[in-house]
Design an enzyme around this catalytic site. Sequence first.
Site, PDB file in Angstrom:
ATOM      1  N   ASP A  30     -52.446-127.864 -16.265  1.00  0.00           N
ATOM      2  CA  ASP A  30     -52.130-126.984 -17.385  1.00  0.00           C
ATOM      3  C   ASP A  30     -52.565-125.546 -17.127  1.00  0.00           C
ATOM      4  OD1 ASP A  30     -51.008-129.079 -18.824  1.00  0.00           O
ATOM      5  OD2 ASP A  30     -52.904-129.589 -19.804  1.00  0.00           O
TER       6      ASP A  30
ATOM      7  N   HIS B  49     -51.311-133.804 -13.663  1.00  0.00           N
ATOM      8  CA  HIS B  49     -50.804-134.923 -14.463  1.00  0.00           C
ATOM      9  C   HIS B  49     -49.291-134.867 -14.621  1.00  0.00           C
ATOM     10  CE1 HIS B  49     -51.887-131.693 -17.272  1.00  0.00           C
ATOM     11  NE2 HIS B  49     -50.977-132.159 -18.096  1.00  0.00           N
TER      12      HIS B  49
ATOM     13  N   ARG C 262     -52.415-131.527 -28.761  1.00  0.00           N
ATOM     14  CA  ARG C 262     -53.283-131.098 -27.643  1.00  0.00           C
ATOM     15  C   ARG C 262     -54.086-129.863 -28.006  1.00  0.00           C
ATOM     16  NH1 ARG C 262     -50.602-128.640 -22.365  1.00  0.00           N
ATOM     17  NH2 ARG C 262     -51.355-126.663 -23.196  1.00  0.00           N
TER      18      ARG C 262
HETATM   19  C1  OGA Z   1     -49.742-131.864 -21.817  1.00  0.00           C
HETATM   20  C2  OGA Z   1     -48.898-132.793 -21.081  1.00  0.00           C
HETATM   21  C3  OGA Z   1     -48.360-135.102 -21.071  1.00  0.00           C
HETATM   22  C4  OGA Z   1     -47.894-136.174 -21.987  1.00  0.00           C
HETATM   23  O1  OGA Z   1     -49.877-132.033 -23.044  1.00  0.00           O
HETATM   24  O2  OGA Z   1     -50.320-130.968 -21.201  1.00  0.00           O
HETATM   25  O3  OGA Z   1     -48.591-132.547 -19.947  1.00  0.00           O
HETATM   26  O4  OGA Z   1     -47.935-137.329 -21.549  1.00  0.00           O
HETATM   27  N1  OGA Z   1     -48.573-133.902 -21.737  1.00  0.00           N
HETATM   28  O5  OGA Z   1     -47.468-135.888 -23.102  1.00  0.00           O
HETATM   29 MN    MN Z   2     -49.778-130.768 -19.250  1.00  0.00          MN
END
Ligand code: OGA
Ligand code: MN
Length: 284
Positions: A106, A259, A275
């Site tokens: 991020d 991720h 988030r």
């Molecule tokens: C985030 C992202 C992943 C998800 O919120 O930074 O990458 O699984 N989300 O929603």
């Molecule tokens: Mn993300």
Amino acid sequence: MGMSIRRLAAACGAEVIGADLVRPLDAAAVQQIHRALGEHGVLLFRDAGITPEQHIAFSRQFGPLEAHVVGEFHLAGHPEVFVVSNVREEGRLKGAVYAGQYWHSDLSYMSKPSLGSLLLCREMPEVGGDTMWANMYLAYETLSGPMKRFLGGLKAVHDYSHAYDTYFAALKERPPLTPEQKAKTPPVEHPVIRTHPVTGKKALYVNPGFTTGFAGMPEEESRPILDFLFRHATRPEFIYRHKWSVDDLLFWDNRCTMHYALADYDFTVRRHMHRTTLAGDEPF
Ligand code: OGA
Ligand code: MN
């Protein structure tokens, strides 16, 4: 009550048991969580049935929060809560749709990328919609000596527009960044190998979502090396894959993991997440 930490997978990830998500933590608990975060990369807190205010307050104990540069995806009245969602109300999407469906860390496109993010699951399809994390310490440690030395002297270029030019290009729900949003996210350079400020360990810091090349190198030199690094860093043995339950809170470290949100579920079924995003320092 004390907290305990239980590993979730060989690659990375651990569950934190017994943390109070509602009342303030003492300084020792905050430090213990910071250390566990740097060590395991991803922390799971189960049954976090907390309000947006409590989510914000819990997150703030680990550092200042930041609001996302694309202003339209936050929760009404709470610029600190970025909404990741495929839910529509009166035809309008309630958050960022198709977010993170590619490997990324991020805010790596900012000069001070995010330290970590805390994602709370509100609604989830019965199957599908998992998220994966890759351990970037392991990615670094398993490179050869000559490759480590070569990469150690390099910087990489990170650019938010890259995700819009590639992954979002065909999606009408994610139109190109406006000139104002682009002006706030010029390309930046970061070391390819960064040192984690808490653990002192080195991690690979490039990602397919936002990294476009190496500083001072033409595309034809950068591309094959980046492609190799992305393939290497996403080897199955470096990955923790999380199957979400509603009220899971996952706190991940953007300095030593990347991720990927799997887009393998029925998009007519609601997937809705909140988030918070911790501000970070310049990578070194
Ligand atoms: C985030 C992202 C992943 C998800 O919120 O930074 O990458 O699984 N989300 O929603
Ligand atoms: Mn993300």
